[in-house]
Write a protein that holds these residues in place. Structure first.
Motif, short mmCIF file in Angstrom:
data_model
loop_
_atom_site.label_atom_id
_atom_site.label_comp_id
_atom_site.label_asym_id
_atom_site.label_seq_id
_atom_site.Cartn_x
_atom_site.Cartn_y
_atom_site.Cartn_z
N ALA A 229 0.98 -1.06 -0.44
CA ALA A 229 -0.26 -0.27 -0.27
C ALA A 229 0.58 1.16 0.09
O ALA A 229 0.40 2.37 -0.34
N ALA A 230 2.02 0.56 1.26
CA ALA A 230 3.26 1.98 0.72
C ALA A 230 3.90 2.95 -0.37
O ALA A 230 3.53 3.38 -0.91
N LEU A 231 3.59 1.86 -1.06
CA LEU A 231 4.45 1.58 -2.96
C LEU A 231 3.98 2.09 -3.36
O LEU A 231 4.52 2.96 -4.01
N GLU A 232 2.58 1.89 -3.14
CA GLU A 232 1.64 1.81 -4.38
C GLU A 232 0.57 3.63 -3.98
O GLU A 232 0.72 4.56 -5.38
N TYR A 233 0.34 4.09 -2.72
CA TYR A 233 -0.37 5.10 -2.28
C TYR A 233 0.65 6.19 -1.99
O TYR A 233 0.20 7.44 -2.68
N TYR A 234 2.13 6.42 -1.64
CA TYR A 234 2.85 7.69 -1.56
C TYR A 234 3.86 8.08 -2.45
O TYR A 234 3.97 8.95 -2.58
N PHE A 235 4.19 7.24 -3.35
CA PHE A 235 5.13 7.75 -4.25
C PHE A 235 4.99 6.75 -5.17
O PHE A 235 5.47 5.02 -4.68
N ALA A 236 5.41 6.47 -6.16
CA ALA A 236 5.94 5.52 -7.30
C ALA A 236 7.44 4.89 -7.27
O ALA A 236 7.81 5.73 -8.21
N TYR A 237 7.86 4.68 -6.24
CA TYR A 237 8.70 4.37 -6.07
C TYR A 237 9.39 3.49 -7.02
O TYR A 237 10.79 3.66 -7.72
#
Length: 301
Positions: free
Chosen positions: A266-274
């Motif tokens: 979720a963090a990978l997808e939500y906060y920034f497209a790392y």
């Protein structure tokens, strides 16, 4: 509350739907939030005199519906409700500041769809509203908006604007509010200065992020991997492409391993497209192009 047929009066139905929407927001059940928000909008609209009497509730319910529709990728419905939201705040100027929530949802949706030029138009409008109503906008809403603005400016290679907005977020908001977004903003700030080739500044920014995360008293695997990567970068000659590519590939591999965890994903997808940003560095391609390609794969309702 378990039986939708029980509420009979308007007030009972209003309370019933508001309670369920609040519960859905806590549990992040956006599909149910969408259904209940739609019913709430329809309920208030069914009695036109109530729209004026409960204009704050009406505008808030439209905001909730925009957010829910955008979260479950219903672009046509999101746009339709946002248009109604804009008309509502024109009709009720005292509620105009509340539309900021709708702008946050629109920015998120356009970034997900890879329509960055269109998203920028909403970003510029949202910035004007923020300047006009800053004192009325709650800190959490302001933080999320500033972060979304910084993201879309970064994606469109407008590093100057992204830097300005990030500085506003980091310098003018309390660090204990929306801590996970604040952490993501600090990592984006690190990535931004890397792109600007401010390599001498990176050690200081890393120290500040570690200090922030220690105060937060938790660190996610995603954050740990990203920070280790930048730690490694400090000892790598970034002008030797082969060395840099090796580090980037290792970082990408590590990030891909944590996709089994729902919270990390979720963090990978939500906060920034790392991952997309790393791929853009490895393949020497524009970050926005890779994001657009991945957006095409998203299925819309």
């Amino acid at each position: 509350l378990a039986d939708e047929k029980q509420p009979c009066t308007y007030e009972e139905k209003l309370h019933y739907l508001k309670t369920h929407i609040h519960f859905c927001s806590i549990t992040r059940n956006m599909r149910h939030s969408y259904l209940y928000s739609q019913k709430l909008v329809e309920l208030i609209a069914s009695q036109p005199n109530r729209i004026y009497e409960e204009r704050a509730d009406y505008v808030t319910s439209l905001n909730n519906l925009v957010l829910a529709a955008s979260s479950i990728m219903k672009p046509d419905k999101t746009q339709d409700v946002f248009d109604k939201l804009q008309k509502a705040v024109i009709r009720f100027p005292s509620e105009r500041h509340r539309i900021i929530l709708g702008y946050n949802a629109m920015l998120n949706m356009y970034m997900k769809k890879g329509l960055f030029s269109e998203g920028r138009l909403y970003a510029l409008e949202a910035e004007e509203l923020l300047r006009e109503y800053e004192e009325k906008i709650p800190a959490p809403v302001k933080i999320v908006l500033l972060y979304n603005l910084a993201r879309i400016y970064f994606i469109t290679d407008d590093y100057k604007y992204s830097n300005r907005v990030l500085n506003q977020l980091l310098n003018e908001t309390a660090p204990e509010v929306m801590e996970d977004v604040q952490a993501a903003a600090r990592i984006l700030n690190l990535i931004l200065h890397y792109e600007l080739e401010h390599y001498d500044l990176l050690p200081y920014l890393l120290r500040r992020i570690y200090y922030f995360l220690r105060k937060r008293k938790r660190i996610y695997k995603l954050e740990s991997i990203l920070l280790r990567f930048f730690d490694t970068l400090l000892s790598v000659n970034v002008h030797i492409k082969s060395e840099l590519i090796d580090v980037l590939k290792k970082m990408k591999s590590e990030l891909e391993k944590i996709t089994d965890s729902p919270k990390e994903t979720a963090a990978l997808e939500y906060y920034f497209a790392y991952l997309s940003w790393i791929e853009s560095k490895i393949e020497n391609r524009p970050f926005a192009d890779i994001m657009k390609e991945k957006a095409v794969e998203i299925k819309y309702d």
